[in-house]
Design a protein around this motif. Structure first.
Motif, mmCIF file in Angstrom:
data_model
loop_
_atom_site.group_PDB
_atom_site.id
_atom_site.type_symbol
_atom_site.label_atom_id
_atom_site.label_comp_id
_atom_site.label_asym_id
_atom_site.label_seq_id
_atom_site.Cartn_x
_atom_site.Cartn_y
_atom_site.Cartn_z
ATOM 1 N N TRP A 1 21.748 43.864 58.936
ATOM 2 C CA TRP A 1 21.480 44.812 58.299
ATOM 3 C C TRP A 1 19.457 44.889 58.708
ATOM 4 O O TRP A 1 19.234 44.346 58.732
ATOM 5 C CB TRP A 1 21.610 45.133 56.879
ATOM 6 N N VAL A 2 19.235 46.211 58.394
ATOM 7 C CA VAL A 2 18.023 46.109 58.601
ATOM 8 C C VAL A 2 17.444 47.120 58.464
ATOM 9 O O VAL A 2 18.034 47.901 57.426
ATOM 10 C CB VAL A 2 17.380 46.435 60.272
ATOM 11 N N THR A 3 16.251 47.061 57.272
ATOM 12 C CA THR A 3 15.005 47.230 56.999
ATOM 13 C C THR A 3 14.199 47.119 57.137
ATOM 14 O O THR A 3 13.823 46.511 57.772
ATOM 15 C CB THR A 3 15.478 46.883 55.103
ATOM 16 N N ARG A 4 13.090 48.281 56.034
ATOM 17 C CA ARG A 4 10.650 47.046 56.475
ATOM 18 C C ARG A 4 10.822 45.670 55.220
ATOM 19 O O ARG A 4 11.460 45.670 54.234
ATOM 20 C CB ARG A 4 10.908 48.312 55.545
ATOM 21 N N PHE B 1 19.319 39.776 57.264
ATOM 22 C CA PHE B 1 18.802 41.152 57.394
ATOM 23 C C PHE B 1 18.048 40.734 58.001
ATOM 24 O O PHE B 1 16.892 39.824 57.782
ATOM 25 C CB PHE B 1 18.748 41.048 55.662
ATOM 26 N N LEU B 2 17.328 41.245 58.363
ATOM 27 C CA LEU B 2 16.060 41.384 59.520
ATOM 28 C C LEU B 2 15.418 43.136 58.827
ATOM 29 O O LEU B 2 15.267 44.574 58.663
ATOM 30 C CB LEU B 2 16.362 42.675 60.623
ATOM 31 N N PHE B 3 13.800 41.935 58.809
ATOM 32 C CA PHE B 3 12.952 43.128 58.484
ATOM 33 C C PHE B 3 11.363 43.612 60.043
ATOM 34 O O PHE B 3 11.011 42.407 59.832
ATOM 35 C CB PHE B 3 12.215 42.377 57.374
ATOM 36 N N GLN C 1 9.946 51.313 63.271
ATOM 37 C CA GLN C 1 11.082 50.440 64.387
ATOM 38 C C GLN C 1 12.024 50.013 63.372
ATOM 39 O O GLN C 1 13.075 49.734 63.849
ATOM 40 C CB GLN C 1 10.034 49.207 64.379
ATOM 41 N N VAL C 2 12.009 50.740 62.079
ATOM 42 C CA VAL C 2 14.145 50.184 61.416
ATOM 43 C C VAL C 2 14.826 51.121 62.197
ATOM 44 O O VAL C 2 16.127 50.031 62.776
ATOM 45 C CB VAL C 2 13.847 50.819 60.142
ATOM 46 N N LEU C 3 15.163 51.788 62.430
ATOM 47 C CA LEU C 3 15.762 52.964 63.050
ATOM 48 C C LEU C 3 16.863 52.723 64.478
ATOM 49 O O LEU C 3 17.725 51.918 64.669
ATOM 50 C CB LEU C 3 15.860 54.211 63.183
ATOM 51 N N THR D 1 15.196 53.049 54.286
ATOM 52 C CA THR D 1 14.237 54.193 54.970
ATOM 53 C C THR D 1 14.399 55.770 55.823
ATOM 54 O O THR D 1 15.958 56.451 55.422
ATOM 55 C CB THR D 1 13.941 52.945 56.718
ATOM 56 N N PRO D 2 13.686 56.382 55.397
ATOM 57 C CA PRO D 2 13.780 57.828 55.728
ATOM 58 C C PRO D 2 15.324 57.736 57.024
ATOM 59 O O PRO D 2 14.597 57.339 58.668
ATOM 60 C CB PRO D 2 12.877 58.732 56.350
ATOM 61 N N GLY D 3 16.136 58.546 57.222
ATOM 62 C CA GLY D 3 17.205 58.611 58.148
ATOM 63 C C GLY D 3 17.966 57.850 58.970
ATOM 64 O O GLY D 3 18.732 57.635 59.250
ATOM 65 N N ALA D 4 17.465 56.352 57.474
ATOM 66 C CA ALA D 4 19.184 55.097 57.230
ATOM 67 C C ALA D 4 20.735 56.295 56.588
ATOM 68 O O ALA D 4 20.154 57.100 55.746
ATOM 69 C CB ALA D 4 18.430 53.810 56.360
ATOM 70 N N PRO D 5 21.603 55.370 57.053
ATOM 71 C CA PRO D 5 22.507 55.838 56.312
ATOM 72 C C PRO D 5 22.669 55.612 54.156
ATOM 73 O O PRO D 5 23.487 56.281 53.981
ATOM 74 C CB PRO D 5 23.987 55.122 56.884
ATOM 75 N N ILE D 6 21.664 54.111 54.585
ATOM 76 C CA ILE D 6 21.509 54.261 52.852
ATOM 77 C C ILE D 6 20.599 54.688 52.426
ATOM 78 O O ILE D 6 19.603 53.672 52.679
ATOM 79 C CB ILE D 6 21.367 52.772 52.763
#
Length: 271
Positions: free
Chosen positions: A122-125, A149-151, A156-158, A171-176
């Motif tokens: 899972w990737v987020t800010r 989890f990657l931060f 760069q999140v998407l 993050t904007p554009g993410a499925p969640i």
């Protein structure tokens, strides 16, 4: 010390759901059966009841519960073999059928397929706070205890999620992500089919109120916000430490919801 019992009831197992005491739940249902049924929360499916192929991956420090469809064959075989090898595993009485019949939460097949599986990325800010700590807590407690989890920097999140085959969130554009007044925790709850589980919807109100600056929505939100911001300042750039410490706060809030909401304190100083 007495040996661990051979079996555990769905209600006994459910008492640990969402807490750090949830055992390693191994699902040994046949593939064709599993394909037509939901999953138990935070469980790992293996394609054989023979532990020779998967017992080495168990954590010896954590209890083991094995579930099949009805606890009539596959889970019994697996537990007997594990116990013969010195691992005090337990059978889930009545299997996944009994768990669901008791009204305990399950992960719908579509959600389990999209978000389940051990060790998903899972990737987020980076510099997570509030929502970005609550989502990892939910994932590890109810979906995948082995999630990674990657931060990364927000832009760069998407791209990172696409590169590693991971799931982007918050993050904007993410499925969640946020959806109107709902925060990412709300969106994730709905996506994994747990939005009907009352303790989590109560926790979602606290998280949403803290994350969207609607503190009037929940008396507990201001405390969660303060703890989250304080832990972030304390953790600095150590994002994993922030998730680790923030999860303790969420464990406390969740356990208060399921066990301690009726408790009150009224002591006052008298001169």
């Amino acid at each position: 010390m007495s040996e661990r019992p051979f079996s555990i009831t769905p209600d006994q197992l459910a008492a640990h759901l969402g807490t750090p005491h949830w055992p390693q739940v191994i699902d040994v249902r046949a593939a064709d059966i599993r394909a037509t049924q939901p999953d138990l929360p935070a469980s790992r499916w293996v394609d054989s009841p023979d532990p020779a192929g998967w017992a080495a991956g168990l954590d010896p420090a954590r209890p083991v519960v094995v579930a099949c469809k009805a606890a009539l064959n596959r889970s019994q075989r697996a537990v007997a073999a594990l116990r013969a090898g010195g691992i005090p595993a337990m059978v889930l009485e009545g299997g996944s059928n009994a768990w669901a019949a008791a009204g305990h939460p399950v992960l719908p097949r579509a959600a389990a397929h999209a978000f389940g599986g051990p060790g998903r990325i899972w990737v987020t800010r980076r510099r997570p706070k509030i929502d970005r700590v609550a989502c990892p807590w939910l994932i590890r407690r109810f979906l995948d205890p082995d999630a990674v989890f990657l931060f990364v920097d927000p832009p760069q999140v998407l791209e990172v999620a696409a590169d590693v085959g991971g799931i982007a969130f918050d993050t904007p554009g993410a499925p969640i992500e946020h959806d109107g007044p709902r925060c990412s925790f709300d969106t994730l709850l709905q996506a994994v089919g747990l939005d009907g589980f009352a303790p989590l919807t109560a926790l979602a109100t606290i998280v949403r109120a803290a994350d969207t600056d609607d503190l009037a929505l929940s008396p507990q939100a201001a405390g969660y916000l303060a703890a989250s911001l304080g832990l972030s300042a304390l953790s600095g750039d150590d994002d994993r430490a922030m998730v680790r410490h923030g999860s303790v706060v969420l464990d406390g809030l969740y356990t208060w919801i399921i066990r301690a909401r009726a408790e009150t304190h009224s002591w006052t100083h008298r001169a």
